[in-house]
Every structure is written in structure tokens, then in C-alpha cells.
Scaffold this motif. Structure first.
Motif, PDB file in Angstrom:
ATOM      1  N   LEU A 103       0.839  -1.201   0.000  1.00  0.00           N
ATOM      2  CA  LEU A 103       0.000   0.000   0.000  1.00  0.00           C
ATOM      3  C   LEU A 103       0.872   1.248   0.000  1.00  0.00           C
ATOM      4  N   VAL A 104       0.465   2.224  -0.793  1.00  0.00           N
ATOM      5  CA  VAL A 104       1.123   3.533  -0.773  1.00  0.00           C
ATOM      6  C   VAL A 104       0.139   4.522  -0.153  1.00  0.00           C
ATOM      7  N   PHE A 105       0.527   5.144   0.935  1.00  0.00           N
ATOM      8  CA  PHE A 105      -0.303   6.163   1.583  1.00  0.00           C
ATOM      9  C   PHE A 105       0.260   7.540   1.244  1.00  0.00           C
ATOM     10  N   ASP A 106      -0.604   8.421   0.717  1.00  0.00           N
ATOM     11  CA  ASP A 106      -0.146   9.780   0.455  1.00  0.00           C
ATOM     12  C   ASP A 106      -0.691  10.697   1.551  1.00  0.00           C
ATOM     13  N   GLU A 107       0.187  11.203   2.397  1.00  0.00           N
ATOM     14  CA  GLU A 107      -0.179  12.095   3.501  1.00  0.00           C
ATOM     15  C   GLU A 107      -1.395  11.556   4.279  1.00  0.00           C
ATOM     16  N   PRO A 108      -1.222  10.422   4.977  1.00  0.00           N
ATOM     17  CA  PRO A 108      -2.383   9.774   5.600  1.00  0.00           C
ATOM     18  C   PRO A 108      -3.096  10.621   6.653  1.00  0.00           C
ATOM     19  N   THR A 109      -2.463  11.639   7.202  1.00  0.00           N
ATOM     20  CA  THR A 109      -3.119  12.390   8.277  1.00  0.00           C
ATOM     21  C   THR A 109      -3.324  13.865   7.952  1.00  0.00           C
ATOM     22  N   SER A 110      -3.027  14.283   6.708  1.00  0.00           N
ATOM     23  CA  SER A 110      -3.135  15.720   6.442  1.00  0.00           C
ATOM     24  C   SER A 110      -4.592  16.159   6.577  1.00  0.00           C
ATOM     25  N   GLY A 111      -4.783  17.303   7.181  1.00  0.00           N
ATOM     26  CA  GLY A 111      -6.121  17.860   7.336  1.00  0.00           C
ATOM     27  C   GLY A 111      -6.905  17.308   8.508  1.00  0.00           C
ATOM     28  N   LEU A 112      -6.352  16.332   9.230  1.00  0.00           N
ATOM     29  CA  LEU A 112      -7.070  15.780  10.379  1.00  0.00           C
ATOM     30  C   LEU A 112      -6.602  16.455  11.660  1.00  0.00           C
ATOM     31  N   ASP A 113      -7.524  16.588  12.634  1.00  0.00           N
ATOM     32  CA  ASP A 113      -7.067  17.162  13.895  1.00  0.00           C
ATOM     33  C   ASP A 113      -6.302  16.105  14.692  1.00  0.00           C
ATOM     34  N   VAL A 114      -5.723  16.533  15.802  1.00  0.00           N
ATOM     35  CA  VAL A 114      -4.765  15.692  16.522  1.00  0.00           C
ATOM     36  C   VAL A 114      -5.312  14.302  16.855  1.00  0.00           C
ATOM     37  N   SER A 115      -6.515  14.284  17.415  1.00  0.00           N
ATOM     38  CA  SER A 115      -7.048  13.008  17.881  1.00  0.00           C
ATOM     39  C   SER A 115      -7.416  12.093  16.704  1.00  0.00           C
ATOM     40  N   ALA A 116      -8.036  12.665  15.666  1.00  0.00           N
ATOM     41  CA  ALA A 116      -8.392  11.861  14.493  1.00  0.00           C
ATOM     42  C   ALA A 116      -7.140  11.353  13.788  1.00  0.00           C
ATOM     43  N   ALA A 117      -6.099  12.182  13.723  1.00  0.00           N
ATOM     44  CA  ALA A 117      -4.846  11.770  13.092  1.00  0.00           C
ATOM     45  C   ALA A 117      -4.223  10.614  13.865  1.00  0.00           C
TER      46      ALA A 117
END
Lengths: 199, 337
Positions: B166-180
């Protein structure tokens, strides 16, 4: 003004359009616009959230410089705890419309009083806690039109007790810090267990 | 890892868009079960490298092999079969999930496209459960989901075809701390549970410090440093890696001094016209005359750690000194109150 916010060749670029600038440069121009009238207070709403870490660091350095050179007060609105830790003097933590904790940055990050603050800090990945599972907060922020009764954080709180569901806590002072929590106890320090912080 | 054959192996890879050299000579191996983090600023070419490895963007030059088989020379049908085993999780789930399709359809679409037999399909409920989402989400539309939920649907869609890579591109961009944090925990759990191999693309090194086994650092289409995560994070030997690390805002006010040591100045130059010699010399505080003329070769500076810098020994020595000096240090020159 453009030179002060770090735009190279400012006099030549005064005639260019916004789309000809990079994201970091556009953010600098926004800051320059906000500073034109020499405000005493600058309100910055997530000014770096769309930027690369390198540009973010440059914008933070710019804000630090403005503050030292001009004495501009800054209200920095952010969900990025790292940025707050690196830039701010004091931190106000909000949840569902009210302040849950307010205090100086250093003691707040080292010994957060409110369970929400504790959970937020534990959720942020840091190099110091490499490989450990990140703490998360169950559930989601309640809708502001259907707030729970009592403590608004109670449905998601790891330390919840019955009293929280009935009584809405007051913001109380302790050693120059403020916290809104029913079960926070100044004599024993703060909320009994600290298991949220997986340090 | 050169002893056993690499699961994903890239040699001399170049991807050009006209005169723009987005990927400009990359050699990279990823072992089976490994999590490789690929880091760099916007414009470094990291997303293009990820897309090229998956065949979503055609390579201009070079070879890509997957489980020992060469993807570039393979015929179309064989490549299509292999492609099912390698999937991408896109950066912006709201842009990559069609707004007019229900989640149940979005999760079965990969099966329709690939004509997968019923017995080889996972149910929508099972896919949602894999990414820790409630089954009633199946009847919803993407806009009804939170950012974290949409991200999970993107992951479930990628998992539907039971991929190995799997290739993940910026898996947490735009998420707040807890969701990330929740998404990162999930990404890591899935890797262990299904023995997946990951390439995680991000500009955020603190994300990688949590998930990555190895880290590759990319600048203007080339890899400047590759090595075990601990070595790259604790003793970076390329000045660009050092610059990226110094730019990370750690959620620890005691590390305030760190961010002032080495700000990475300026911005990444255009890949249409990269600087001569070492491409990084225009922003490098270690740059000497030699760097302006002579491109550095990639050297193995320690087991598994490869660096392209004429002065890597100086850079690494500085990194080690700084780590040693960091113990318990607080910069008192900057008031905290």
C-alpha cells in the motif's frame, strides 16, 4: 512591508498576482496585509495548517520576530499542539464553546490539568515516544446545538464520574492556572490518574 | 536487506512531464513487511515517485520490480493482475471518493472494476469493520462523513482487493490531533494484522517517527538520504534531513531552542531547472565551492544508511553533538512567560 515579512525582490514583485506566488509567500503577504495598520493585536487563524513543515517553521519565525520587534500581541488559533508549544506563551484550551484550561505553556504541556488537554497532548506523535500507540479520544466533539448536560466533555472523558453528568463545572484557579473540571482536586495535585498520558 | 530479494525494487527511475523532471534517478528497495517513510517538501517529487511505482503515472526511464517481476516490461494483462496487489490511499478522501455514490458502492467498486469472483470478495460490513467503522455507514454518502471517517473509507477501499503493498499519500493531512492519532494507530495495526508492506508519503517527520521502519528523504526528484528510522531521525547525515527535522514543531515547549538552530531557508527550487552540482547547495549551510560544481554520489555511511552529500561526516557529527547537548537542556534566552 513585503520585505519585512521576507518576500525577496519585494519592489519588483509588487505588480505580480497572488497565483504567481507559492503558498508560503502568499501566507507572508496575508500577514503583511494584516500588519499594514500596525495593529497591537494580530489574530492568526491556523496560519500554517496548509503549509509544509519548513514553510511553517519560517512563518513561526516571522511571527516571533514581529512580536519582538513591534510588540504585537498574537492570538494564535490552532489545533497543532507542536506549533503552540514552540510559539506561544500561554495556551487556552477550548471544548464545545467554553474554556476548559488556561495557563502558561510550559506547565500546561508538562502537567496538563484537564482530561481533554491531557488527551490532546498524548495524541500528538513525538520523536520521544517513538513506536508507542498514540492515545486517542473516543467519540467526537458534540454538536453545539445539542450539548450534553453537566460537563460537556464527560461523554468522552476517561475520568468521568456521576457528578459530571449533573453539574456543569466552573473555571477555577490554581496557582495562576485555570481549569474547568468537577473532579479536579487542588490538594492532591490534579485529576487522580494520569493513565491517558502513555509516557 | 540486499541479501534477500526486495519486495519492491526501483532502479534508475525517472518520471518526466515534458521538461519537468519530477523523479530524476531513484534507486530504492522495500523489503516485504517493511514500512518505508518517504519524506520531502511539496515539489520534491515524492507523490510522483509513489504514483510511478504503482504505475499510475508512467515511468520515463528505469525499472520497477514487484516480488521479483519487472513491472515495466510485463504485458498488460499480467500487470493488471499484479496491480490488484498494490494499492494507493489518496491524500484527500473527499476529492477521491465520488460524492454521488454511497459508501457501500464505493467499497464494492474495486471488485466490479477487476471482475472479482464473489467468493474472493469481502463484504461491505467486513471492510468497514477492518477500518473500525460502524456498519450503518454503508448507506451514507462521502459528505456525511467526518474527515477521519472518510480517510478510513479510503483505506477500506484500498484493502478491498487484499493487496500486499500500500502507498499512503499524507495519511493524516487535514485531520485534527485526535483523528490523526486514531488513523495512524489503525494504519499500523493493519500492517501487522495483514502483513502488509507500506510506502508512506508525508512531509511530516513526526508521523514517520511513529510508523516507519526506514525513512527515505527526497529533494528535487532524488533521494538524498535513506536509512533505518532511528538513524535518520537521531543522526541525520544529510543537511536537508537535518533541516526538515529542525522544522518540526515538537509538542514540547522545552525543545523551543531546537527549532532555531537550523531553519531551512527559502523554498524548493523549480524541478524544471534544478541547481547545478548538488541540488541542495542553494539552501545548505554546509555548502562549499565543490557543492556548486560537483553532484555528490550516494555513499553508504553506516549499515543501511545511504547519503548523497560531500560533507556527510561533518553533518552527522553535528547531529550527534546536538543530540548529546539536548539532554535536559532548556533555552532560557527565550522567555516562556
Amino acid at each position: 512591508m513585503l520585505e519585512q515579512v521576507g518576500i525577496p525582490d519585494a519592489s519588483e514583485r509588487i505588480g505580480t498576482y497572488p497565483h504567481q506566488f507559492s503558498g508560503g509567500m502568499r501566507q507572508r503577504i496575508m500577514i503583511a496585509m494584516a500588519l499594514l495598520l500596525e495593529p497591537k493585536l494580530l489574530i492568526a487563524d491556523e496560519p500554517t495548517s496548509a503549509l509544509d513543515v519548513t514553510l511553517e517553521a519560517q512563518i513561526l519565525e516571522l511571527l516571533r520576530r514581529l512580536r519582538h520587534e513591534r510588540g504585537t500581541a498574537i492570538l494564535f488559533i490552532s489545533h497543532a499542539l507542536g506549533v503552540v508549544a514552540q510559539l506561544c506563551d500561554r495556551i487556552l484550551v477550548m471544548y464545545a464553546g467554553s474554556t476548559v484550561e488556561l495557563g502558561d505553556v510550559l506547565p500546561t504541556f508538562e502537567r496538563p490539568l484537564h482530561p481533554y488537554t491531557q488527551a490532546l497532548i498524548a495524541a500528538a506523535p513525538t520523536r520521544g515516544r517513538r513506536g508507542e500507540p498514540l492515545a486517542t479520544i473516543p467519540g467526537k466533539v458534540p454538536s453545539l446545538s445539542a450539548l450534553p448536560t453537566g460537563c460537556k466533555f464527560a461523554p468522552r472523558c476517561a475520568h468521568v464520574q456521576d457528578v459530571n453528568l449533573e453539574r456543569e463545572p466552573e473555571l477555577v484557579e490554581f496557582d495562576g492556572r485555570y481549569v474547568r473540571c468537577n473532579i479536579y482536586d487542588p490538594s492532591s495535585g490534579y485529576v487522580a490518574t494520569n493513565e491517558l498520558q502513555s509516557r | 536487506m540486499s541479501t534477500t530479494h526486495a519486495f519492491v525494487s526501483v532502479r534508475g527511475l525517472r518520471t518526466r512531464f515534458g521538461s519537468l523532471r519530477a523523479v530524476d534517478g531513484v534507486d530504492l528497495d522495500i523489503a516485504r513487511g517493511e514500512v518505508l517513510g518517504l519524506v520531502g517538501e511539496s515539489g520534491s517529487g515524492k507523490t510522483t515517485l509513489g504514483r510511478t511505482i504503482l504505475g499510475l503515472t508512467p515511468a520515463t526511464e528505469g525499472s520497477i520490480s514487484f516480488d521479483g517481476r519487472d513491472m515495466v516490461t510485463m504485458d498488460r494483462a499480467a500487470r493488471r493482475g499484479l496491480r490488484r496487489k498494490m494499492q494507493m490511499v489518496f491524500q484527500d478522501p473527499h476529492a477521491s471518493l465520488s460524492p454521488r455514490l454511497r459508501i457501500s458502492y464505493l467499497l464494492t467498486e474495486p471488485y466490479e472494476i477487476n471482475h472479482v469472483a464473489d467468493r474472493d470478495r469481502s463484504s461491505v460490513g467486513a471492510l468497514l469493520e477492518m477500518v473500525e467503522l460502524p456498519p450503518d455507514l454503508a448507506s451514507k454518502y462521502p459528505h456525511e462523513l467526518s474527515g477521519g471517517q472518510a480517510r478510513r473509507v479510503g483505506i477500506a477501499r484500498a484493502l478491498a482487493l487484499r493487496p500486499d503493498f500500500l502507498v499512503f499519500d499524507e495519511p493524516t493531512s487535514g485531520l485534527d490531533v485526535s483523528a490523526a492519532a486514531a488513523v495512524l494507530n489503525l494504519v499500523k495495526d493493519l500492517c501487522d494484522r495483514f502483513q502488509l508492506t507500506y510506502l508512506i508519503i508525508t512531509h511530516n517527520l513526526s508521523v514517520l517517527s511513529f510508523v516507519a521502519d526506514r525513512i527515505a528523504v527526497m529533494y528535487l526528484g532524488q533521494l538524498v538520504e535513506v536509512g533505518p528510522a532511528e538513524q535518520v531521525l537521531d543522526a541525520p547525515a544529510h543537511p536537508y534531513t537535518k533541516g526538515l527535522l529542525s522544522a518540526v514543531s515538537e509538542p514540547d515547549p522545552r525543545q523551543r531552542s531546537r527549532s532555531h538552530r537550523l531553519l531551512l531557508p527559502g523554498e524548493i527550487p523549480s524541478p524544471r531547472n534544478p541547481p547545478p552540482g548538488c541540488r541542495f547547495h542553494t539552501r545548505c549551510r554546509y555548502a562549499q565551492e565543490r557543492c556548486r560544481r560537483e553532484p555528490p554520489i550516494v555513499e553508504e555511511v553506516e549499515a543501511g544508511q545511504r547519503v548523497a552529500c560531500h560533507f556527510w561526516d561533518v553533518v552527522r557529527a553535528d547531529s550527534r553533538d546536538e543530540v548529546a547537548g539536548d539532554q535536559g537542556e532548556l533555552d532560557t534566552s527565550r522567555p516562556l512567560t
